[in-house]
Design a protein around this motif. Structure first.
Motif, short mmCIF file in Angstrom:
data_model
loop_
_atom_site.label_atom_id
_atom_site.label_comp_id
_atom_site.label_asym_id
_atom_site.label_seq_id
_atom_site.Cartn_x
_atom_site.Cartn_y
_atom_site.Cartn_z
N UNK A 223 0.83 -1.21 0.00
CA UNK A 223 0.00 0.00 0.00
C UNK A 223 0.86 1.25 0.00
N UNK A 224 1.84 1.31 0.89
CA UNK A 224 2.67 2.50 0.99
C UNK A 224 3.47 2.73 -0.30
N UNK A 225 3.84 1.66 -0.98
CA UNK A 225 4.57 1.80 -2.24
C UNK A 225 3.70 2.34 -3.37
N UNK A 226 2.38 2.27 -3.17
CA UNK A 226 1.46 2.69 -4.23
C UNK A 226 0.44 3.71 -3.75
N UNK A 227 0.74 4.37 -2.65
CA UNK A 227 -0.26 5.22 -2.01
C UNK A 227 -0.66 6.41 -2.88
N UNK A 228 0.21 6.82 -3.80
CA UNK A 228 -0.12 7.95 -4.68
C UNK A 228 -0.76 7.50 -5.99
N UNK A 229 -0.84 6.20 -6.20
CA UNK A 229 -1.42 5.69 -7.44
C UNK A 229 -2.94 5.74 -7.42
N UNK A 230 -3.53 5.97 -8.57
CA UNK A 230 -4.99 6.07 -8.65
C UNK A 230 -5.68 4.75 -8.33
N UNK A 231 -4.98 3.64 -8.60
CA UNK A 231 -5.60 2.33 -8.37
C UNK A 231 -5.19 1.71 -7.04
N UNK A 232 -4.79 2.53 -6.07
CA UNK A 232 -4.35 2.00 -4.78
C UNK A 232 -5.45 1.19 -4.10
N UNK A 233 -6.71 1.54 -4.32
CA UNK A 233 -7.80 0.79 -3.70
C UNK A 233 -7.85 -0.64 -4.21
N UNK A 234 -7.36 -0.88 -5.43
CA UNK A 234 -7.31 -2.24 -5.97
C UNK A 234 -6.25 -3.07 -5.23
N UNK A 235 -5.14 -2.42 -4.88
CA UNK A 235 -4.13 -3.11 -4.07
C UNK A 235 -4.71 -3.48 -2.71
N UNK A 236 -5.46 -2.56 -2.12
CA UNK A 236 -6.06 -2.80 -0.82
C UNK A 236 -7.04 -3.97 -0.89
N UNK A 237 -7.85 -4.02 -1.95
CA UNK A 237 -8.82 -5.11 -2.11
C UNK A 237 -8.11 -6.45 -2.24
#
Length: 516
Positions: free
Chosen positions: A153-167
């Motif tokens: 999450x922290x590696x992608x926190x600025x990405x628009x699709x970060x919620x997909x990583x969380x899911x």
């Protein structure tokens, strides 16, 4: 005297390599003592999370001989070995969802190989299920140790699709809860904590010890631990300095983290080790291991008010987990270690917290990077300007101070120009906070104005900055509001300085001063 290391994070390697280990096994004993237990702990990076997991791993491998002379050695514990799944997210490439899935599968295959198991499933979550069940059927209850769970999450926190990583993480980590009946112990660490209605809704059976007073000093070193374990080194490095003064300087640089309002403060262990390894050189060690660009971006984007946070108490909601689509910079600053608890007071039945930077290492580095981020300048340019400003105050030269400020603002690239008043306030605040490390300095902002003070043993500069007004109006306000009263009996020469700032040009337009 045992060797020091800032690069070995495996408990067995520390002990067998005769490196210094500050005994934290009383805490480890309290964690493993119950028949079954599952924990979550959030701490800043480079704070000993990996070593803690490695120590737990040696306990659950039954390697009692490694603990001879440590607190846990004589405890009533059977040292029975358990099958262990140790997942370490550090150093993995999680830049895309596909890579994250592949890295998870790679970690699981590695753990399966270590335990003599071949996995048949092909997706990471089903492989995780299979690994736990197969180990349980083969050798009994399983131990899960998960390091830096939030790295993807922290590696992608600025990405628009970060919620997909969380899911995707939610699906993977839900296995831990689903298989909890097969687990003897689980310990999950990370830097941050995501909201209970998202990721942690599937991990609500974990005991969160992040702000538990009993474990507040489990990671990091207390002052007593510093003196007991590093006393000889401190005495050797002090040379002709007073040992007590030297210890106070070490404390100011590297101590100060508080993880529960009534707990003792602790030192960052990596910074302290590097300090001793370099022969007692005071420097920024922790911050240099990673610039928090995502935090700086968030602070600027959300118009975060540092001044408000540092001068007024905040509620306990600041320490809560957060939603990925509604990130509060304050929560991240606390969880990542850039701010910490100074004190706590009761207000209308609730506990509220005064916050501060933990120490000089964090304060100076963070403010330098913040000023650089807001201005678009390199950090060395920021520091050079701050040194010149401090020199001007030391010399009692108002004009030199303002000329230096003018040159600094003139360097700001056009595309990050200071027409945004909030950005200007944030930049100005960070510069004066940086000045406060070398000399006495502070600033306060309000609508359309900034008042600030910079001083040393001989001089006091009292500033009023007006935005798109006049220098005379700024000077008159200092007089009318009697800003200099508290300095009148200080024995120092006082200068009142009215400054007008042209927001359109992003530049100091003119100033006037008067000696008191």
């Amino acid at each position: 005297m045992k060797d020091l290391t800032s690069s070995v994070y495996t408990f067995a390697d520390l002990i067998q390599g005769n490196f210094l280990y500050v005994d934290k096994t009383e805490y480890i004993w309290q964690l493993v003592r119950p028949a079954k237990a599952m924990y979550f702990l959030s701490r800043p990076r480079r704070f000993g999370k990996s070593l803690t997991l490695s120590t737990l791993k040696s306990v659950f491998q039954g390697k009692k001989e490694l603990f001879k002379g440590l607190a846990i050695y004589d405890k009533p514990y059977d040292w029975k070995p358990f099958p262990i799944i140790h997942l370490d997210m550090n150093g993995r490439d999680f830049s895309t969802l596909e890579k994250m899935e592949e890295r998870f599968k790679q970690m699981l295959r590695e753990q399966a190989d270590l335990n003599g198991i071949t996995l048949k499933e092909t997706s990471s979550d089903t492989m995780f299920h299979e690994l736990i069940k197969t180990l349980h059927d083969k050798a009994g209850d399983v131990v899960i140790l998960l390091d830096e769970y939030d790295k993807p999450i922290l590696n992608n926190i600025s990405n628009k699709n970060v919620s997909e990583f969380l899911a995707a993480l939610k699906v993977f980590y839900s296995v831990i809860k689903e298989k909890s009946g097969m687990l003897r112990f689980a310990f999950i660490t990370g830097v941050s904590k995501f909201c209970h209605v998202s990721l942690f809704s599937d991990l609500n059976n974990l005991t969160d010890i992040t702000m538990d007073a009993r474990y507040a000093t489990m990671l990091g070193y207390t002052q007593e631990e510093l003196e007991a374990n590093f006393g000889d080194r401190i005495a050797a490095l002090a040379e002709d300095r007073s040992i007590d003064e030297f210890k106070e300087e070490i404390k100011a640089w590297y101590n100060g983290y508080r993880f529960e309002e009534n707990a003792k403060t602790v030192y960052n262990p990596v910074s302290l080790a590097k300090f001793f390894e370099t022969g007692g050189k005071f420097n920024n060690y922790w911050f240099s291991t990673g610039t928090p660009s995502f935090l700086l971006e968030l602070i600027k984007k959300q118009r975060f008010d540092f001044e408000e946070v540092l001068n007024n108490p905040v509620s306990n909601f600041a320490f809560d987990a957060y939603e990925i689509d509604r990130i509060n910079p304050l929560t991240l600053l606390l969880q990542t270690g850039y701010l910490t608890i100074d004190s706590a007071v009761k207000r209308y039945g609730d506990t509220v917290y005064k916050l501060r930077f933990p120490n000089l290492e964090v304060k100076g580095s963070f403010e330098t990077y913040l000023a650089g981020y807001c201005s678009g300048l390199r950090v060395d340019q920021v520091k050079d300007s701050v040194y010149k400003l401090a020199d001007a105050v030391t010399a009692g030269n108002v004009d030199a101070f303002l000329e230096c400020m003018k040159v600094f603002f003139a360097k700001v690239p056009y595309d990050v120009h200071l027409k945004d008043e909030n950005n200007f306030h944030l930049l100005f605040f960070s510069i004066f906070m940086l000045l406060g490390i070398s000399i006495e300095a502070e600033s306060r902002t309000n609508e359309g104005r900034i008042d600030a003070v910079a001083s040393n043993e001989g001089f006091v500069f009292v500033f009023e900055f007006k935005l798109d007004k006049t220098r005379e109006l700024a000077l008159d306000q200092i007089k009318d509001r009697d800003y200099c009263r508290r300095y009148l009996n200080s024995g120092r020469k006082i200068f009142l300085v009215g400054v007008n700032f042209d927001m359109e040009r992003g530049q100091i337009q003119d100033w006037t001063s008067q000696a008191v």
